[in-house]
Design a protein around this motif. Structure first.
Motif, mmCIF file in Angstrom:
data_model
loop_
_atom_site.group_PDB
_atom_site.id
_atom_site.type_symbol
_atom_site.label_atom_id
_atom_site.label_comp_id
_atom_site.label_asym_id
_atom_site.label_seq_id
_atom_site.Cartn_x
_atom_site.Cartn_y
_atom_site.Cartn_z
ATOM 1 N N UNK A 141 0.821 -1.364 -0.065
ATOM 2 C CA UNK A 141 -0.016 0.048 -0.076
ATOM 3 C C UNK A 141 0.853 1.306 0.109
ATOM 4 N N UNK A 142 0.381 2.294 -0.703
ATOM 5 C CA UNK A 142 1.030 3.659 -0.857
ATOM 6 C C UNK A 142 0.044 4.614 -0.423
ATOM 7 N N UNK A 143 0.444 5.897 0.202
ATOM 8 C CA UNK A 143 -0.272 6.774 0.736
ATOM 9 C C UNK A 143 -0.190 7.944 -0.675
ATOM 10 N N UNK A 144 -1.000 9.031 -0.373
ATOM 11 C CA UNK A 144 -1.145 9.956 -1.588
ATOM 12 C C UNK A 144 0.175 10.500 -2.084
ATOM 13 N N UNK A 145 1.335 10.680 -1.203
ATOM 14 C CA UNK A 145 2.576 11.145 -1.820
ATOM 15 C C UNK A 145 3.260 9.787 -2.441
ATOM 16 N N UNK A 146 2.689 8.724 -2.551
ATOM 17 C CA UNK A 146 3.402 7.441 -3.129
ATOM 18 C C UNK A 146 4.423 6.947 -2.212
ATOM 19 N N UNK A 147 4.514 7.135 -1.161
ATOM 20 C CA UNK A 147 5.445 6.612 -0.050
ATOM 21 C C UNK A 147 4.731 5.745 0.615
ATOM 22 N N UNK A 148 5.244 4.624 1.038
ATOM 23 C CA UNK A 148 4.975 3.206 1.641
ATOM 24 C C UNK A 148 3.932 3.654 2.744
#
Length: 434
Positions: free
Chosen positions: A329-336
């Protein structure tokens, strides 16, 4: 034996619950019958004898053995030593495993607030040059937000600009079911079956399944709110394999996989699992045999990490089978995402790809209609929907579809042990001729 580094070592957890039944995997030999009498078993059900390949939960409970013929797997109500007698039968036995209990993959909402805050602070520091290890070479990733037109996840995977809709592709979502009267699915092709004992309908009394179906296959233009679904014209197959309490056993899940394969589903989405670091043999066999028949199984990597406290977790079953595509899964900043499980250095223990999994808006049983939740469970149907788009665009199935998804992924600044090949992207104009 050398211990793995601390960041790759799975946390100590209690053993996954079992049911007392055994799951038997047979060698791939369609011409050899199983000598059930060797184990003293006479009441045997075969999935090929049921309409549309659907083995009911009642049959699973009442039969001494239930055979999922397309997968070469049987669930047996017998003691391990009794089942062991099958090893001398005409059709070789590859493995005998205890039947596990699986659950929807949860994450702690209160911990999420802390983890997201710390993750954003850390990311900002690294992008600003104050953090370590990044090298400062990668450009800052975009920050996605929900808009009136589309959710951040639909935008991030570029589904909103894809000319493909999943039309003609069958997608199975094996979960807690679907709100069958949800207005957002009115007029859609939906085939729904329950594989939960004592529950005749696939109606969702939990919410998790309805959310996952919405993300994978929600409409291009919802009656209310932004677009949240990826494959808006895919044919939806809903298998209720988890109860309204959010749990289910191997037998029901394997019954759902066998049913999906029998019905020609190109994609099977499973946002469920057990926190077991070792691959569970039945899912390795099911994943391989499904791929051979043109069905790709996509599963959630797991939410057992606590990254703000230095715990990276591990990919659990069934996603940790080599033959099942594991999604982080990623957050909206494309970080894990803080909860997303990390790969272990063992075959099948890898995160293969990643998808949007934090603050994901999708459908929810009425009267709520919509809900925003987080988890690798939410990332998985994004990837399942994308698989349907690529299946439509290219005609590829099984192993070829898997390879296409990884090749179509956007490389990220995150470590591959967390995101695999990266964020899967939707096919754009001309993809079908590539």
């Amino acid at each position: 034996m050398i211990d793995p580094p601390a960041g790759l070592r799975p946390p100590r957890r209690p053993a996954a619950p079992t049911t007392g039944r055994q799951v038997v995997v047979f060698a791939e030999d369609d011409n050899a019958d199983v000598d059930w009498s060797a184990a003293g078993i006479t009441d045997v059900a075969d999935s090929r004898d049921f309409t549309a390949g659907r083995v009911s939960a009642q049959t699973l409970r009442e039969a001494s053995a239930t055979v999922f013929a397309r997968l070469g797997i049987a669930v047996v109500s017998a003691a391990p030593d009794q089942v062991g007698a099958l090893r001398a039968a005409r059709r070789p036995v590859l493995s005998v495993s205890p039947e596990l209990v699986h659950h929807v993959l949860r994450e702690d909402p209160s911990a999420y607030v802390r983890g997201y805050r710390d993750g954003v602070t850390d990311l900002a520091g690294r992008l600003g040059g104050s953090g370590g290890g990044g090298g400062g070479e990668a450009p800052a990733p975009p920050v996605f937000e929900d808009t009136p037109a589309a959710t951040w996840g639909v935008q991030a995977v570029q589904a909103s600009t894809s000319p493909f809709s999943g039309a003609g592709i069958r997608v199975a979502v094996l979960d807690t079911g679907l709100d069958l009267a949800h207005p957002d699915f009115a007029g859609r092709t939906v085939v729904a079956e329950s594989f939960v004992t004592g529950v005749p309908s696939a109606q969702d009394g939990h919410g998790h399944g309805t959310h996952c179906v919405g993300t994978a296959c929600g409409p291009r233009v919802p009656p209310a709110g932004p677009r949240y679904g990826v494959a808006s014209e895919a044919e939806i197959y809903v298998g209720k394999v988890l109860s309204d309490e959010g749990s289910g056993d191997d037998g029901g899940i394997l019954a759902g996989i066998d049913w999906a394969v029998a019905n020609g589903c190109a994609v099977v989405s499973m946002s469920l699992g057990a926190d077991v670091a070792e691959a569970h043999p039945p899912y390795s066999a099911a994943g391989r045999r499904a791929l051979q028949q043109g069905s790709l199984i996509v599963a959630a990597a797991g939410n057992n990490a606590d990254r703000e406290n230095g715990e990276f977790g591990f990919v659990g079953a069934p996603a940790n089978s080599v033959e099942i595509l594991a999604v982080g899964a990623l957050d909206s900043r494309l970080a894990t995402a803080w909860f997303s499980a990390r790969s272990l250095p063992v075959p099948g223990g890898e995160v293969d790809v990643a998808g949007p999994g934090v603050d994901v808006l999708s459908t929810w049983p009425m009267p709520d209609r919509y809900n925003t939740i987080s988890g690798t469970s939410m990332a998985t149907p994004h990837v399942a929907g994308l698989a349907a788009l690529w299946a439509q665009a290219t005609g590829r199935r099984g192993y070829e579809l898997w390879a296409t998804l990884t090749q179509a992924s956007r490389r990220l600044a995150e470590p591959s042990v967390d995101v695999g090949s990266g964020l899967v992207l939707a096919p754009q104009e001309g993809a079908g001729t590539a």
